[in-house]
Design a protein around this motif. Structure first.
Motif, PDB file in Angstrom:
ATOM      1  N   MET A   1       0.951   0.473  -0.125  1.00 56.82           N
ATOM      2  CA  MET A   1       0.682  -1.106  -0.618  1.00 56.82           C
ATOM      3  C   MET A   1       1.499  -1.577  -0.256  1.00 56.82           C
ATOM      4  O   MET A   1       2.701  -0.950  -1.200  1.00 56.82           O
ATOM      5  CB  MET A   1      -0.519  -1.820  -1.397  1.00 56.82           C
ATOM      6  N   GLY A   2       2.075  -3.330   0.354  1.00 60.70           N
ATOM      7  CA  GLY A   2       3.413  -3.352  -0.526  1.00 60.70           C
ATOM      8  C   GLY A   2       3.930  -4.101  -1.790  1.00 60.70           C
ATOM      9  O   GLY A   2       2.806  -4.583  -2.898  1.00 60.70           O
ATOM     10  N   VAL A   3       4.731  -4.571  -2.037  1.00 62.67           N
ATOM     11  CA  VAL A   3       5.323  -5.514  -3.065  1.00 62.67           C
ATOM     12  C   VAL A   3       4.069  -6.805  -2.489  1.00 62.67           C
ATOM     13  O   VAL A   3       3.507  -7.023  -4.400  1.00 62.67           O
ATOM     14  CB  VAL A   3       6.379  -5.724  -2.935  1.00 62.67           C
ATOM     15  N   LEU A   4       3.336  -7.671  -2.055  1.00 62.89           N
ATOM     16  CA  LEU A   4       2.917  -8.406  -2.545  1.00 62.89           C
ATOM     17  C   LEU A   4       1.330  -7.979  -3.149  1.00 62.89           C
ATOM     18  O   LEU A   4       0.337  -8.701  -3.710  1.00 62.89           O
ATOM     19  CB  LEU A   4       2.419  -9.378  -1.099  1.00 62.89           C
ATOM     20  N   ALA A   5       1.155  -6.731  -2.375  1.00 57.45           N
ATOM     21  CA  ALA A   5      -0.134  -6.393  -3.111  1.00 57.45           C
ATOM     22  C   ALA A   5      -0.488  -6.103  -4.403  1.00 57.45           C
ATOM     23  O   ALA A   5      -0.965  -6.539  -5.366  1.00 57.45           O
ATOM     24  CB  ALA A   5      -0.032  -4.984  -1.958  1.00 57.45           C
ATOM     25  N   TRP A   6       0.758  -5.613  -4.851  1.00 58.41           N
ATOM     26  CA  TRP A   6       1.024  -5.022  -6.292  1.00 58.41           C
ATOM     27  C   TRP A   6       1.194  -6.162  -6.740  1.00 58.41           C
ATOM     28  O   TRP A   6       0.487  -6.088  -8.273  1.00 58.41           O
ATOM     29  CB  TRP A   6       2.007  -4.216  -6.365  1.00 58.41           C
ATOM     30  N   MET A  37      -0.856 -17.584  -6.383  1.00 56.58           N
ATOM     31  CA  MET A  37      -1.229 -16.517  -4.951  1.00 56.58           C
ATOM     32  C   MET A  37      -1.480 -17.435  -4.506  1.00 56.58           C
ATOM     33  O   MET A  37      -0.381 -17.216  -2.951  1.00 56.58           O
ATOM     34  CB  MET A  37      -2.812 -15.810  -5.565  1.00 56.58           C
ATOM     35  N   LEU A  38      -1.220 -18.842  -3.936  1.00 55.08           N
ATOM     36  CA  LEU A  38      -0.651 -19.712  -2.802  1.00 55.08           C
ATOM     37  C   LEU A  38       0.877 -19.820  -3.460  1.00 55.08           C
ATOM     38  O   LEU A  38       1.460 -19.332  -2.306  1.00 55.08           O
ATOM     39  CB  LEU A  38      -1.650 -20.777  -2.953  1.00 55.08           C
ATOM     40  N   THR A 299      -4.144  -9.103   1.214  1.00 52.34           N
ATOM     41  CA  THR A 299      -2.890  -8.077   1.423  1.00 52.34           C
ATOM     42  C   THR A 299      -3.540  -5.927   1.381  1.00 52.34           C
ATOM     43  O   THR A 299      -2.316  -5.806   1.449  1.00 52.34           O
ATOM     44  CB  THR A 299      -1.883  -7.103  -0.342  1.00 52.34           C
ATOM     45  N   GLY A 300      -4.180  -6.075   2.010  1.00 55.12           N
ATOM     46  CA  GLY A 300      -5.369  -4.830   1.897  1.00 55.12           C
ATOM     47  C   GLY A 300      -5.604  -3.991   0.924  1.00 55.12           C
ATOM     48  O   GLY A 300      -5.635  -3.387   1.045  1.00 55.12           O
TER      49      GLY A 300
END
Length: 432
Positions: A1-6, A37-38, A299-300
């Motif tokens: 998972m990427g940074v945005l996901a975390w 989040m937005l 974000t998966g």
């Protein structure tokens, strides 16, 4: 998972912790989480407002709004008082038999209608019954919302995740009825027994109040017979249209909103007064919650969790069934089960095909359905019906805290899902 996901996980966990501790108003928390989040680009306007998979589910919001308008008009007729007096007299004023009646009615109706619609209709009656008998309404409301989520599991149309599963799997209405309905009858019976012990302090008997209730004539409660007939006609038409929405080409949300606005127009009531009965904070809370969960989807995060779980048990049907059952129950307790099931469905379809695609492998679909549907009972925000009932109770002056609901919901969910283990084993493995 990427940074945005975390970051999305951190925002969601923080918001959930604040909702659970109730140090800040839950509506404010949900809106703040959605705004973060937005603002950080975890999700965007396209996903938040226009995506079915990762945004606000406007079908849920407008279905709620339409049904709240219908209930708002019905409250002006005296019909709820009529039903409350009738139910209390039938049970001869004894609180536990009244709870049993309400649990059974809620569970059966939820199998045919949306859970939220069911609790919107039953909750006002419950408040009136409890007020007449002088018993605390919170245990009754909690038992009903638990019954609604259990009953909705029984049929293809009882809970939205079941519709998604049916679409992906090819399972029919009769398949759901034959596999899930017998199990749900047992779970409802167990719920009745659990409620007898969990809420035993609420079953106090006030002979003076009961005597006054037994002396009442329920027909005297009807204040506007014309509006009762009109409201029931519109409600009946809405319920029929729910069942025929695929033939009519109208989403249930459109049907509910049209029915609510039509009844409001025909009722000749002050629209401002009726609008006061709409649970606006609940609708706003849902919007914020949908955006936050949508951030996890976009974000998966949910997809990664689902794949990790299924990869661990690939080719092992019974372990896969158990993991899917319990993981679905756990995740559905904290995130909305609609995006979760939408994410899991293609993965489960692959697992079913890899397991031979036969009737034996279909157990994975039933594990997903039972876990996702019953898991919603675990926490106060685990299912839409839970949030709605909490809003109704708070407006009536009987606030149900997050843990006030969850301490009972966790018990019922754990036992309900545990019962599914031997049921699925006996049904799909023991004699195959």
């Amino acid at each position: 998972m990427g940074v945005l996901a975390w970051i999305a996980v951190a925002v969601f966990v923080t918001a959930y912790a604040l909702i659970a501790t109730e140090k800040i108003n839950r509506v404010a928390v949900a809106l703040a989480g959605a705004s973060i989040m937005l603002a950080l680009g975890i999700t965007d306007a396209e996903h938040a407002f226009f995506s079915e998979d990762s945004g606000i589910d406007w079908n849920v919001v407008f279905l709620l709004l339409g049904m709240m308008l219908i209930v708002g008009v019905l409250k002006q007729t005296g019909l709820f008082e009529y039903v409350a007096i009738w139910a209390a007299k039938k049970a001869r004023g004894r609180p536990f038999p009244i709870m049993v009646i309400l649990i059974v009615v809620t569970g059966v109706v939820s199998a045919a209608l949306d859970n939220v619609t069911t609790v919107l209709l039953v909750a006002p009656v419950t408040l009136l019954v409890c007020d007449r008998l002088g018993v605390p309404p919170v245990p009754f409301l909690i038992s009903e919302v638990l019954a609604s989520n259990i009953g909705g599991t029984a049929t293809l149309v009882g809970d939205p995740p079941n519709i998604i599963i049916a679409s992906r799997s090819g399972l029919t209405f009769n398949d759901f009825l034959s596999v899930l309905a017998p199990f749900i009858v047992v779970v409802l019976a167990v719920l009745v027994v659990l409620c007898r012990f969990m809420f035993r302090a609420a079953f106090r008997y006030d002979a003076a109040r009961v005597e006054r209730v037994m002396a009442l004539h329920e027909r005297d409660a009807i204040r506007n017979p014309r509006l009762v007939a009109l409201s029931l006609a519109v409600l009946g038409a809405v319920l029929v249209a729910f069942g025929l929405h695929t033939l009519l080409g109208l989403e249930p949300s459109v049907v509910a909103l049209l029915g609510g606005l039509l009844l409001l127009a025909l009722s000749r009531l002050d629209a401002t007064e009726v609008a006061k009965d709409v649970e606006w904070p609940t609708l706003v809370f849902f919007a914020g919650l949908f955006v936050m969960v949508g951030g996890l989807v976009a974000t998966g995060v949910i997809d990664s969790l689902a794949h990790a779980a299924t990869d661990a048990v690939a080719g092992k049907l019974w372990p896969a069934t158990l993991l899917l059952l319990w993981a679905s129950a756990g995740l559905s307790a904290v995130v909305d089960n609609i995006p979760y099931v939408a994410t899991m469905s293609p993965i489960v379809a692959e697992l079913v095909d890899a397991s031979g695609g036969n009737d034996h492998a279909q157990v994975l679909w039933w594990a997903l359905a039972i876990g996702a549907d019953l898991g919603g009972n675990a926490t106060a925000v685990g299912a839409s019906a839970n949030v709605v009932v909490l809003g109704i109770a708070e407006r009536a002056g009987h606030r149900i805290s997050f843990w006030g609901f969850t301490k009972y919901g966790l018990i019922v969910t754990a036992i309900s899902v545990a019962l599914a283990v031997p049921y699925l084993w006996l049904r799909f493995f023991a004699f195959s």
